[in-house]
Enzyme design. Sequence first.
Site, PDB file in Angstrom:
ATOM      1  N   HIS A 112     -15.123 -61.747 143.375  1.00 42.98           N
ATOM      2  CA  HIS A 112     -15.641 -63.163 143.852  1.00 42.98           C
ATOM      3  C   HIS A 112     -16.139 -63.422 145.109  1.00 42.98           C
ATOM      4  O   HIS A 112     -16.153 -64.235 145.630  1.00 42.98           O
ATOM      5  CB  HIS A 112     -14.712 -64.182 143.212  1.00 42.98           C
ATOM      6  CG  HIS A 112     -14.583 -64.261 141.597  1.00 42.98           C
ATOM      7  ND1 HIS A 112     -15.607 -64.862 140.792  1.00 42.98           N
ATOM      8  CD2 HIS A 112     -13.971 -63.415 140.842  1.00 42.98           C
ATOM      9  CE1 HIS A 112     -15.172 -64.614 139.604  1.00 42.98           C
ATOM     10  NE2 HIS A 112     -14.338 -63.655 139.471  1.00 42.98           N
ATOM     11  N   THR A 113     -16.286 -62.333 145.751  1.00 45.09           N
ATOM     12  CA  THR A 113     -16.752 -62.296 147.117  1.00 45.09           C
ATOM     13  C   THR A 113     -18.505 -62.102 147.120  1.00 45.09           C
ATOM     14  O   THR A 113     -19.073 -62.707 148.151  1.00 45.09           O
ATOM     15  CB  THR A 113     -16.009 -61.318 148.233  1.00 45.09           C
ATOM     16  OG1 THR A 113     -16.225 -60.299 147.449  1.00 45.09           O
ATOM     17  CG2 THR A 113     -14.762 -61.594 148.320  1.00 45.09           C
ATOM     18  N   SER A 136     -18.789 -53.191 133.749  1.00 47.70           N
ATOM     19  CA  SER A 136     -20.227 -53.713 133.800  1.00 47.70           C
ATOM     20  C   SER A 136     -21.310 -52.802 132.906  1.00 47.70           C
ATOM     21  O   SER A 136     -21.964 -52.124 133.505  1.00 47.70           O
ATOM     22  CB  SER A 136     -20.597 -53.179 135.580  1.00 47.70           C
ATOM     23  OG  SER A 136     -20.274 -54.213 136.354  1.00 47.70           O
ATOM     24  N   SER A 188     -23.238 -54.132 131.177  1.00 46.53           N
ATOM     25  CA  SER A 188     -24.541 -54.682 131.090  1.00 46.53           C
ATOM     26  C   SER A 188     -25.374 -54.305 132.384  1.00 46.53           C
ATOM     27  O   SER A 188     -26.513 -53.697 132.166  1.00 46.53           O
ATOM     28  CB  SER A 188     -24.612 -56.312 131.157  1.00 46.53           C
ATOM     29  OG  SER A 188     -23.832 -56.814 132.024  1.00 46.53           O
ATOM     30  N   GLU A 231     -30.601 -60.339 134.888  1.00 46.28           N
ATOM     31  CA  GLU A 231     -29.307 -60.986 134.425  1.00 46.28           C
ATOM     32  C   GLU A 231     -29.171 -62.512 134.667  1.00 46.28           C
ATOM     33  O   GLU A 231     -28.833 -63.308 133.770  1.00 46.28           O
ATOM     34  CB  GLU A 231     -28.201 -60.092 135.087  1.00 46.28           C
ATOM     35  CG  GLU A 231     -26.827 -60.728 134.482  1.00 46.28           C
ATOM     36  CD  GLU A 231     -25.884 -59.556 134.047  1.00 46.28           C
ATOM     37  OE1 GLU A 231     -26.216 -58.358 133.979  1.00 46.28           O
ATOM     38  OE2 GLU A 231     -24.695 -59.751 133.532  1.00 46.28           O
ATOM     39  N   ASP A 257     -22.504 -55.910 140.601  1.00 49.52           N
ATOM     40  CA  ASP A 257     -22.391 -54.876 139.713  1.00 49.52           C
ATOM     41  C   ASP A 257     -23.568 -53.851 139.659  1.00 49.52           C
ATOM     42  O   ASP A 257     -23.562 -52.748 139.799  1.00 49.52           O
ATOM     43  CB  ASP A 257     -22.288 -55.756 138.210  1.00 49.52           C
ATOM     44  CG  ASP A 257     -21.098 -56.572 138.093  1.00 49.52           C
ATOM     45  OD1 ASP A 257     -20.235 -56.218 138.865  1.00 49.52           O
ATOM     46  OD2 ASP A 257     -21.166 -57.247 137.336  1.00 49.52           O
TER      47      ASP A 257
HETATM   48  C1  GLA Z   1     -18.407 -60.116 137.715  1.00 46.92           C
HETATM   49  C2  GLA Z   1     -19.925 -60.499 138.360  1.00 46.92           C
HETATM   50  C3  GLA Z   1     -20.048 -59.770 139.816  1.00 46.92           C
HETATM   51  C4  GLA Z   1     -18.810 -60.514 140.666  1.00 46.92           C
HETATM   52  C5  GLA Z   1     -17.447 -60.007 139.786  1.00 46.92           C
HETATM   53  C6  GLA Z   1     -16.369 -60.614 140.573  1.00 46.92           C
HETATM   54  O1  GLA Z   1     -18.206 -58.676 137.481  1.00 46.92           O
HETATM   55  O2  GLA Z   1     -20.964 -59.796 137.568  1.00 46.92           O
HETATM   56  O3  GLA Z   1     -21.237 -60.241 140.373  1.00 46.92           O
HETATM   57  O4  GLA Z   1     -18.860 -61.658 140.993  1.00 46.92           O
HETATM   58  O5  GLA Z   1     -17.658 -60.435 138.658  1.00 46.92           O
HETATM   59  O6  GLA Z   1     -16.155 -59.877 141.636  1.00 46.92           O
END
Ligand code: GLA
Length: 412
Positions: free
Chosen positions: A64-65, A156, A158, A190, A202
């Site tokens: 979440h950075t 990931s 997607s 996305e 991702d």
């Molecule tokens: C998901 C989102 C990313 C990122 C992570 C948390 O994977 O797709 O963009 O924010 O959560 O790090």
Amino acid sequence: MTDTAPPAVPASPTARPRAAVDPARPGPVADVADRAAAGFADRYAGSPAGRWAAPGRANLIGEHTDYNDGFVLPFALPLRTVVAADRQDGPRWTVWSELSGEPVSFGADEVAEPGRVTGWAAYVAGVVWALRDAGHDVPGARLAIASDVPLGSGLSSSAALEAAVLAALVDLGGLDLPAERWPRLAQRAENAYVGAPTGILDQSAVIRCRAGHALFLDCRTEAIEHIPFDLAAAGLAVLVVDSRAPHRHADGEYAARRAACERAAHLLGVPALRDVPAAGLDAALARLDDDETRRRVRHVVTEDQRVLDTVELLRAGRVRDTGPLLTASHASMRDDFEITVPEVDTAVEAALAAGAYGARMTGGGFGGCVLALVDADRADAVADAVTAAYAERGYRAPGLYRATPAPGAHRL
Ligand code: GLA
């Protein structure tokens, strides 16, 4: 986010009943490429013009950075999505996935604006839309998709689908689009077409990662550095534990965390939380009124610093010593950002109790996977310990992989 993404594989290692760790060696890769080609031949008759692969990813640290303009450190997994494709006349795209069975077909009207193609094919239509919107002459195409990236596990799937489709369309059309620009395009598909407000982590990981390395990405400037991450040489392994926890309101909670961070940056008068230095954290927190916002900010600011510290240790070849940073990251996600769930916390605690150097949830949260840094010869024992802890609590058995840093999207 990955919950609604489509193509996966019946023979996924996650279907294993016991705690054996799947080495995730290139074996399944050959299989998935063959399945994509066979799917193409069955569905469309003839052979594809080519096959393009993109991996799932794990984020070593930096959660979440990305949407706070900060730092992340992902690596690509050997689990991949493969697209077998050729051109077809006119602006028409036909897509078949081994999971859906029935092909989906759409033309220029459906990609004229977001939202017209729904379900899993929206990820494909979104890529076509984003390319066309950026002024590219996208070739019509027939595509067959197979994947070993498990769905809804936070690895990931997607982004892997978007990247494999993007790689295929760029190649088939001879488009002038260097790979550095692919992540923003796939993210746009996305965000704007599928409607998930994710950051750039991702798509960057699945496109730009390199085998044997982690990808140090500055999400503001998109500058990257490939950091050697040779687990085998250090006698180490990263165990990936799929918590199998049902995603609980993941999309709404993700959007809420993002909004809270943006609000906090606004209150602090900075463009993004990345601009709050670790040394200025206490002063910044003192300017915020409510405890929840303070905790959200503390997670992001300390997490950015943990990424930088992890990179320093990896540069110095001190892979083992990154363990405490991984575990501290987990505590921060659990207590400050509040995005973990009991299954995930259980996996982390059991892995640490069984001797892991560090363990943390990876990905957006509310379920998904845990990474544990372990001695290679202890990987099975740690896996067994996590499985036993799950059984004790009556949870569904976890999925277990051993992750080796793999390459990003490429033509096979
Ligand atoms: C998901 C989102 C990313 C990122 C992570 C948390 O994977 O797709 O963009 O924010 O959560 O790090």
